[in-house]
Write a protein that holds these residues in place. Structure first.
Motif, PDB file in Angstrom:
ATOM      1  N   MET A 127       0.853  -1.180   0.000  1.00  0.00           N
ATOM      2  CA  MET A 127       0.000   0.000   0.000  1.00  0.00           C
ATOM      3  C   MET A 127       0.893   1.234   0.000  1.00  0.00           C
ATOM      4  O   MET A 127       1.950   1.241   0.603  1.00  0.00           O
ATOM      5  N   PRO A 128       0.492   2.284  -0.673  1.00  0.00           N
ATOM      6  CA  PRO A 128       1.328   3.487  -0.741  1.00  0.00           C
ATOM      7  C   PRO A 128       1.495   4.124   0.635  1.00  0.00           C
ATOM      8  O   PRO A 128       0.630   4.027   1.496  1.00  0.00           O
ATOM      9  N   THR A 129       2.642   4.746   0.822  1.00  0.00           N
ATOM     10  CA  THR A 129       2.898   5.424   2.087  1.00  0.00           C
ATOM     11  C   THR A 129       2.437   6.875   2.052  1.00  0.00           C
ATOM     12  O   THR A 129       2.248   7.480   3.086  1.00  0.00           O
ATOM     13  N   ASN A 130       2.277   7.428   0.872  1.00  0.00           N
ATOM     14  CA  ASN A 130       1.802   8.799   0.717  1.00  0.00           C
ATOM     15  C   ASN A 130       0.495   8.779  -0.047  1.00  0.00           C
ATOM     16  O   ASN A 130       0.289   7.948  -0.917  1.00  0.00           O
ATOM     17  N   SER A 131      -0.363   9.726   0.240  1.00  0.00           N
ATOM     18  CA  SER A 131      -1.665   9.778  -0.412  1.00  0.00           C
ATOM     19  C   SER A 131      -1.530   9.980  -1.916  1.00  0.00           C
ATOM     20  O   SER A 131      -0.719  10.770  -2.379  1.00  0.00           O
ATOM     21  N   TRP A 132      -2.375   9.278  -2.649  1.00  0.00           N
ATOM     22  CA  TRP A 132      -2.428   9.424  -4.096  1.00  0.00           C
ATOM     23  C   TRP A 132      -3.275  10.615  -4.503  1.00  0.00           C
ATOM     24  O   TRP A 132      -3.380  10.924  -5.676  1.00  0.00           O
ATOM     25  N   GLY A 133      -3.888  11.280  -3.542  1.00  0.00           N
ATOM     26  CA  GLY A 133      -4.666  12.476  -3.830  1.00  0.00           C
ATOM     27  C   GLY A 133      -6.146  12.269  -3.584  1.00  0.00           C
ATOM     28  O   GLY A 133      -6.600  11.170  -3.269  1.00  0.00           O
ATOM     29  N   ASP A 134      -6.881  13.346  -3.752  1.00  0.00           N
ATOM     30  CA  ASP A 134      -8.320  13.346  -3.557  1.00  0.00           C
ATOM     31  C   ASP A 134      -9.002  13.218  -4.917  1.00  0.00           C
ATOM     32  O   ASP A 134      -8.795  14.055  -5.810  1.00  0.00           O
ATOM     33  N   ALA A 135      -9.806  12.174  -5.081  1.00  0.00           N
ATOM     34  CA  ALA A 135     -10.431  11.895  -6.382  1.00  0.00           C
ATOM     35  C   ALA A 135     -11.252  13.069  -6.896  1.00  0.00           C
ATOM     36  O   ALA A 135     -11.163  13.436  -8.078  1.00  0.00           O
ATOM     37  N   THR A 136     -12.036  13.676  -6.035  1.00  0.00           N
ATOM     38  CA  THR A 136     -12.880  14.793  -6.453  1.00  0.00           C
ATOM     39  C   THR A 136     -12.027  15.936  -6.996  1.00  0.00           C
ATOM     40  O   THR A 136     -12.330  16.514  -8.051  1.00  0.00           O
ATOM     41  N   THR A 137     -10.944  16.247  -6.315  1.00  0.00           N
ATOM     42  CA  THR A 137     -10.038  17.321  -6.724  1.00  0.00           C
ATOM     43  C   THR A 137      -9.332  16.982  -8.032  1.00  0.00           C
ATOM     44  O   THR A 137      -9.218  17.828  -8.930  1.00  0.00           O
ATOM     45  N   ILE A 138      -8.872  15.724  -8.148  1.00  0.00           N
ATOM     46  CA  ILE A 138      -8.176  15.296  -9.370  1.00  0.00           C
ATOM     47  C   ILE A 138      -9.100  15.438 -10.572  1.00  0.00           C
ATOM     48  O   ILE A 138      -8.727  16.005 -11.610  1.00  0.00           O
ATOM     49  N   LEU A 139     -10.310  14.923 -10.436  1.00  0.00           N
ATOM     50  CA  LEU A 139     -11.248  14.970 -11.563  1.00  0.00           C
ATOM     51  C   LEU A 139     -11.640  16.409 -11.910  1.00  0.00           C
ATOM     52  O   LEU A 139     -11.690  16.767 -13.092  1.00  0.00           O
ATOM     53  N   ALA A 140     -11.871  17.222 -10.903  1.00  0.00           N
ATOM     54  CA  ALA A 140     -12.224  18.629 -11.154  1.00  0.00           C
ATOM     55  C   ALA A 140     -11.107  19.344 -11.903  1.00  0.00           C
ATOM     56  O   ALA A 140     -11.368  20.147 -12.799  1.00  0.00           O
ATOM     57  N   ALA A 141      -9.865  19.036 -11.557  1.00  0.00           N
ATOM     58  CA  ALA A 141      -8.719  19.667 -12.228  1.00  0.00           C
ATOM     59  C   ALA A 141      -8.668  19.311 -13.713  1.00  0.00           C
ATOM     60  O   ALA A 141      -8.098  20.053 -14.513  1.00  0.00           O
ATOM     61  N   HIS A 142      -9.282  18.190 -14.068  1.00  0.00           N
ATOM     62  CA  HIS A 142      -9.308  17.755 -15.476  1.00  0.00           C
ATOM     63  C   HIS A 142     -10.659  18.019 -16.134  1.00  0.00           C
ATOM     64  O   HIS A 142     -10.898  17.554 -17.255  1.00  0.00           O
ATOM     65  N   GLY A 143     -11.526  18.741 -15.431  1.00  0.00           N
ATOM     66  CA  GLY A 143     -12.821  19.085 -16.002  1.00  0.00           C
ATOM     67  C   GLY A 143     -13.773  17.905 -16.128  1.00  0.00           C
ATOM     68  O   GLY A 143     -14.654  17.908 -16.987  1.00  0.00           O
ATOM     69  N   VAL A 144     -13.593  16.900 -15.269  1.00  0.00           N
ATOM     70  CA  VAL A 144     -14.420  15.698 -15.316  1.00  0.00           C
ATOM     71  C   VAL A 144     -15.365  15.697 -14.125  1.00  0.00           C
ATOM     72  O   VAL A 144     -14.942  15.900 -12.985  1.00  0.00           O
ATOM     73  N   THR A 145     -16.634  15.448 -14.402  1.00  0.00           N
ATOM     74  CA  THR A 145     -17.617  15.320 -13.329  1.00  0.00           C
ATOM     75  C   THR A 145     -17.464  13.948 -12.682  1.00  0.00           C
ATOM     76  O   THR A 145     -17.494  12.925 -13.378  1.00  0.00           O
ATOM     77  N   GLU A 146     -17.293  13.936 -11.386  1.00  0.00           N
ATOM     78  CA  GLU A 146     -17.080  12.675 -10.670  1.00  0.00           C
ATOM     79  C   GLU A 146     -18.352  11.836 -10.652  1.00  0.00           C
ATOM     80  O   GLU A 146     -19.444  12.330 -10.373  1.00  0.00           O
ATOM     81  N   ASP A 147     -18.202  10.555 -10.955  1.00  0.00           N
ATOM     82  CA  ASP A 147     -19.281   9.581 -10.840  1.00  0.00           C
ATOM     83  C   ASP A 147     -18.969   8.721  -9.617  1.00  0.00           C
ATOM     84  O   ASP A 147     -18.205   7.762  -9.704  1.00  0.00           O
ATOM     85  N   THR A 148     -19.530   9.087  -8.472  1.00  0.00           N
ATOM     86  CA  THR A 148     -19.189   8.381  -7.230  1.00  0.00           C
ATOM     87  C   THR A 148     -19.649   6.921  -7.255  1.00  0.00           C
ATOM     88  O   THR A 148     -19.072   6.088  -6.555  1.00  0.00           O
ATOM     89  N   SER A 149     -20.635   6.581  -8.081  1.00  0.00           N
ATOM     90  CA  SER A 149     -21.067   5.185  -8.169  1.00  0.00           C
ATOM     91  C   SER A 149     -20.026   4.318  -8.878  1.00  0.00           C
ATOM     92  O   SER A 149     -20.028   3.094  -8.729  1.00  0.00           O
ATOM     93  N   PHE A 150     -19.143   4.940  -9.646  1.00  0.00           N
ATOM     94  CA  PHE A 150     -18.118   4.194 -10.385  1.00  0.00           C
ATOM     95  C   PHE A 150     -17.219   3.387  -9.448  1.00  0.00           C
ATOM     96  O   PHE A 150     -16.804   2.285  -9.786  1.00  0.00           O
ATOM     97  N   TYR A 151     -16.930   3.916  -8.273  1.00  0.00           N
ATOM     98  CA  TYR A 151     -15.948   3.293  -7.379  1.00  0.00           C
ATOM     99  C   TYR A 151     -16.389   1.946  -6.836  1.00  0.00           C
ATOM    100  O   TYR A 151     -15.563   1.128  -6.462  1.00  0.00           O
ATOM    101  N   ARG A 152     -17.699   1.730  -6.738  1.00  0.00           N
ATOM    102  CA  ARG A 152     -18.260   0.506  -6.161  1.00  0.00           C
ATOM    103  C   ARG A 152     -17.650   0.254  -4.786  1.00  0.00           C
ATOM    104  O   ARG A 152     -17.696   1.124  -3.950  1.00  0.00           O
ATOM    105  N   GLU A 153     -17.036  -0.914  -4.564  1.00  0.00           N
ATOM    106  CA  GLU A 153     -16.491  -1.210  -3.237  1.00  0.00           C
ATOM    107  C   GLU A 153     -15.085  -0.659  -3.011  1.00  0.00           C
ATOM    108  O   GLU A 153     -14.514  -0.816  -1.938  1.00  0.00           O
ATOM    109  N   PHE A 154     -14.516   0.012  -3.991  1.00  0.00           N
ATOM    110  CA  PHE A 154     -13.154   0.546  -3.883  1.00  0.00           C
ATOM    111  C   PHE A 154     -13.233   1.984  -3.359  1.00  0.00           C
ATOM    112  O   PHE A 154     -13.161   2.943  -4.121  1.00  0.00           O
TER     113      PHE A 154
END
Length: 158
Positions: free
Chosen positions: A1-28
């Motif tokens: 497992m990574p020792t440092n955070s890979w970032g915040d999904a909402t922030t990453i997607l917003a930076a790329h102009g992508v609307t987050e689909d929270t249902s996409f993650y399923r159990e992850f």
């Protein structure tokens, strides 16, 4: 497992102009898993827009895409291939998928496995012959940005 955070999904997607689909993650649902899964969401968004530049920009400069029988080994090859596809046989098509697995190989490399496929123009769901499983090798660069190093898909039969 990574020792440092890979970032915040909402922030990453917003930076790329992508609307987050929270249902996409399923159990992850861990923050790091969700961050890794922003890469497939960015690819889905590029398909939805039929934008070859956005699609290719998700990859590293030396990224690899194996799509059907085509092995592409650079952003330029990927961009050219997708541009031809989006203006030809893939015009109006988009992809949809969902994660089956996320694994961290080290603190800067993760693999995701997804299932889904291409929804052709005029269709509302993935036709059986267009169903695929895909392996995504996601890398985190020194700036913390996430890119796709390699993507390989395979048809799902039966």
């Amino acid at each position: 497992m990574p020792t440092n955070s890979w970032g915040d999904a909402t922030t990453i997607l917003a930076a790329h102009g992508v609307t987050e689909d929270t249902s996409f993650y399923r159990e992850f649902t861990s923050a790091d898993e969700k961050a890794v899964l922003t890469v497939p969401q960015r690819i889905q968004d590029a398909w939805l827009k039929n934008d070859a530049d956005v699609f290719a920009d998700v990859f590293t400069a030396n990224g690899s895409l194996l799509l059907q029988d085509n092995q592409l080994t650079s952003q330029d090859e990927i961009r050219d291939y997708m541009r031809a596809g989006f203006s030809g046989p893939l015009k109006g098509a988009h992809v949809y998928g969902w994660p089956l697995e996320v694994k961290f190989l080290d603190e800067n490399v993760a693999i995701a496995v997804t299932e889904g496929g291409i929804i052709r123009a005029g269709e509302s769901e993935i036709a059986p012959e267009n169903q695929i499983r895909a392996v995504w090798v996601v890398v985190r660069n020194a700036d913390g940005d996430l890119n796709l190093f390699s993507h390989q898909s395979s048809p799902v039969k039966g």
